[in-house]
Enzyme design. Structure first.
Site, mmCIF file in Angstrom:
data_model
loop_
_atom_site.group_PDB
_atom_site.id
_atom_site.type_symbol
_atom_site.label_atom_id
_atom_site.label_comp_id
_atom_site.label_asym_id
_atom_site.label_seq_id
_atom_site.Cartn_x
_atom_site.Cartn_y
_atom_site.Cartn_z
ATOM 1 N N GLU A 1 0.144 -1.053 0.259
ATOM 2 C CA GLU A 1 -0.191 -0.602 0.062
ATOM 3 C C GLU A 1 1.064 1.876 -0.106
ATOM 4 O O GLU A 1 0.679 1.746 1.006
ATOM 5 C CB GLU A 1 -0.997 -0.177 1.309
ATOM 6 C CG GLU A 1 -1.979 -1.060 1.344
ATOM 7 C CD GLU A 1 -3.172 -0.746 2.692
ATOM 8 O OE1 GLU A 1 -2.696 -0.146 3.321
ATOM 9 O OE2 GLU A 1 -4.045 -2.036 2.869
ATOM 10 N N GLU B 1 -4.892 -8.630 1.163
ATOM 11 C CA GLU B 1 -5.354 -8.076 2.485
ATOM 12 C C GLU B 1 -7.541 -8.459 1.835
ATOM 13 O O GLU B 1 -7.647 -7.723 0.903
ATOM 14 C CB GLU B 1 -5.220 -7.313 2.698
ATOM 15 C CG GLU B 1 -3.580 -7.126 3.621
ATOM 16 C CD GLU B 1 -3.567 -5.978 4.117
ATOM 17 O OE1 GLU B 1 -4.402 -5.194 4.862
ATOM 18 O OE2 GLU B 1 -2.018 -5.522 4.257
#
Ligand code: BGP
Length: 467
Positions: free
Chosen positions: A164, A371
C-alpha cells in the site's frame, strides 16, 4: 462455481503489527517504533513493542496455521531486523529468524508469501536523508531486497514488494496520520514516485536472482460509485479514480501516470519530479500479479463547496466519520445502500467483484487479494468462546464475490484474509480485531481459536465449496 485446484487460501500479517520483540536480537528501531510513542499519534498510545509476540511464538502460530490447512501465509520482513541501520551491516539474527519461519511453514506445506516493505522504515534512513523523500533510498531498498532474495528466494516463490504505497505515502505526507507526519502535497507526490522507482528496480533485480518466482506490489483498493447520475458527480468520480486509484496502479502496473492528472499535479504542485530514465525504468519492470488489499468501496460526489480533510474514525464509534474530500475535485459521502462497520468502512462484497473486473480490463494481469477482512470488537461468551459471526459473514460474502469474479474471467491466484491473528491496528490499537486467533492480552498473550478459525478451515478443506 469453483475455485482453481491450486488456489492459494491464505491469511496475512505484518511485522510491526504482529512480531513484537521490537529491540530483540539486534533489531534496529523503525519509524513506527518512534512515531507510535509520540503523544497523540495512535489510539490510546498503543504500539507494537510486544504486539502478539509472534517473533518468539512463531512455532506455535505456524502450528495452528497448519491445523487450519492454510495454503499460504503472507508476512512481512522487518527491514530493521536485516539491516538495523537501514544499510551497511547485516544482522545475521534477523536472517535466521525469517529463514526459520520459512522452514517452519514449508514443513507443513504452507507457501510463504513475503512482503518486503510493510511500512516499518529504518529510523536511521529517515534521519539520514528523510526516507522516501530522497532518491538515495532506492539503492538502499534494492540492496535490502537483494539480501532477502538471495537468502530466501530459494524457498519463497511469492513476493510483494510494497504494501500500500498509496496509504503509507498518503497518510505520511498528505494527512499527517503516519510518520513522518507531514501535510505536504509536493513531497507526497515526489515520495510516491520514488516508491514506484524502488519497486521497479527491485522487480528487475528479482528476475536475476529468483527466476522462477512471482512478484508484484499491493495497493489499497477502494473502487467507487458516483453519488448520483448527475454530470457533476460522474465527473467527480472520474477525478477520484485518476487522483486516488489509477494514480497509484498505473505507475506500478503500466509504467505510466494518468495523463490528465499528471498535468494537473505538475502544474499545481510542480511534482512529481520525473528525471530522465524514470519512465523507462517504470515501463521496463513487469509485475507478475497485482496485489490488492480490499476492505470497502467509496461513494463519490462533486465537491464545489471545498470539503477538505476532516479526520478518520479511529475509535470504533460508528457514524463518527465526517466527510472528507479534495476541494474542487471530489468528496467521499456515505453510501446509504450499504452497511458500515463500527469504524465506518462500507461493507460491500460486490465492490470487490466489480473492482477486480475493472483491474482485469485495465491491466489484464493476475490478481492476488493480499488483504480482506473485518475489523470489529469480537464478542466473548460466558465460556470464553469467541463467536465472531459478523467476521464469518463478511468473509463468506467476499469469497462469493471472488467466485463471481473468477467466472467473469478474472485470473485470481489467491485470497488472504487480514489477519491471521489479532494484532496491532496502526492507528486503532488492539481494540480493532481482525484475526482467526484471539490473543488474550491480559493473560500472557494466550491464543484462542475463534469461530471463524473453524469456519475458514472448512472453506479451505472444501476448496471454497463449503461456505
Ligand atoms: C491495511 C494495512 C494493514 C492493516 C489493514 C487494516 O491498510 O496494510 O497493515 O492494518 O489495513 O487496517 P486498520 O488496521 O487500519 O483497520
Amino acid at each position: 462455481m469453483s475455485f482453481p485446484k491450486n488456489f492459494l487460501w491464505g491469511s496475512a500479517t505484518a511485522a510491526y503489527q504482529v512480531e513484537g520483540a521490537w529491540n530483540q536480537d539486534g533489531k534496529g528501531p523503525s519509524i513506527w517504533d518512534l512515531y507510535s510513542k509520540l503523544p497523540g499519534t495512535t489510539f490510546e498510545g498503543t504500539n507494537g513493542d510486544i504486539a502478539a509476540d509472534h517473533y518468539n511464538r512463531y512455532k506455535e502460530d505456524v502450528k495452528t496455521m497448519a491445523e487450519m490447512g492454510l495454503k499460504t501465509y503472507r508476512f512481512s520482513i522487518a527491514w530493521t531486523r536485516i539491516f538495523p541501520e537501514g544499510s551497511g551491516k547485516i544482522n545475521e539474527k534477523g536472517i535466521e529468524f525469517y529463514s526459520n519461519l520459512i522452514d517452519e511453514l514449508l514443513k507443513y506445506n504452507i507457501e510463504p508469501m513475503i512482503t518486503l516493505y510493510h511500512w516499518d522504515l529504518p529510523q536511521a534512513l529517515q534521519d539520514k536523508y528523510a526516507g522516501w523523500e530522497s532518491r538515495e533510498i532506492i539503492d538502499d531498498f534494492v540492496e535490502y531486497a537483494r539480501v532477502c532474495f538471495k537468502n530466501f528466494g530459494d524457498r519463497v516463490k511469492y513476493w510483494i514488494v510494497m504494501n500500500e504505497p498509496n496509504v503509507f505515502i498518503g497518510l505520511g505526507y498528505g494527512i499527517a496520520l503516519h510518520p513522518p507526519g507531514l501535510k505536504d502535497r509536493k513531497k507526497e507526490l515526489n515520495a510516491g514516485h520514488i516508491t514506484a522507482l524502488a519497486n521497479a528496480k527491485a522487480i528487475k533485480l528479482f528476475r536475476e536472482i529468483v527466476p522462477n518466482g512471482m512478484i508484484g506490489s499491493s495497493i489499497a483498493y477502494g473502487p467507487a460509485y458516483a453519488a448520483s447520475e448527475s454530470e457533476e458527480d460522474k465527473l467527480a468520480l472520474e477525478k477520484y479514480y485518476n487522483y486516488n486509484v489509477w494514480w497509484w496502479f498505473d505507475p506500478y502496473f503500466k509504467g505510466e501516470y494518468p495523463a490528465d492528472m499528471l498535468k494537473y499535479n505538475q502544474e499545481k504542485y510542480g511534482a512529481p519530479e520525473i528525471l530522465d530514465g524514470d519512465m523507462e525504468l517504470l515501463k521496463s519492470a513487469k509485475s507478475d500479479f497485482i496485489g490488492i488489499n480490499y476492505y470497502c468501496t467509496q461513494m463519490i460526489a462533486d465537491n464545489k463547496e471545498g470539503v477538505g480533510y476532516n479526520g478518520m474514525n479511529t475509535t470504533g464509534e460508528k457514524n463518527s466519520q465526517k466527510e472528507n474530500g479534495v476541494p474542487g475535485l471530489f468528496k467521499n459521502v456515505r453510501n446509504t445502500n450499504l452497511e458500515y462497520t463500527d469504524w465506518d468502512w462500507a461493507i460491500d462484497p460486490d465492490g470487490l467483484r466489480y473492482g477486480m473486473v475493472q483491474l482485469k480490463e485495465r491491466y489484464n494481469l493476475p490478481i492476488i487479494i493480499s488483504e480482506n477482512g473485518l475489523g470489529a470488537v469480537d464478542p466473548i461468551d460466558e465460556e470464553g468462546n469467541i463467536q465472531d459471526i459478523p467476521r464469518i459473514d463478511y468473509l463468506r460474502e467476499h469469497i462469493i464475490a471472488c467466485e463471481k469474479a473468477i467466472e467473469e474471467g478474472v485470473d485470481l491466484l489467491g485470497y488472504c484474509t487480514w489477519s491471521y491473528i489479532d494484532l496491532l491496528s496502526w492507528l486503532n490499537g488492539y481494540k480493532k480485531q481482525y484475526g482467526f486467533i484471539y490473543v488474550d492480552r491480559k493473560n500472557n498473550l494466550e491464543r484462542k481459536k475463534k469461530a471463524s478459525y473453524f469456519w475458514y478451515k472448512d472453506v479451505i478443506a472444501s476448496n471454497g465449496e463449503k461456505l
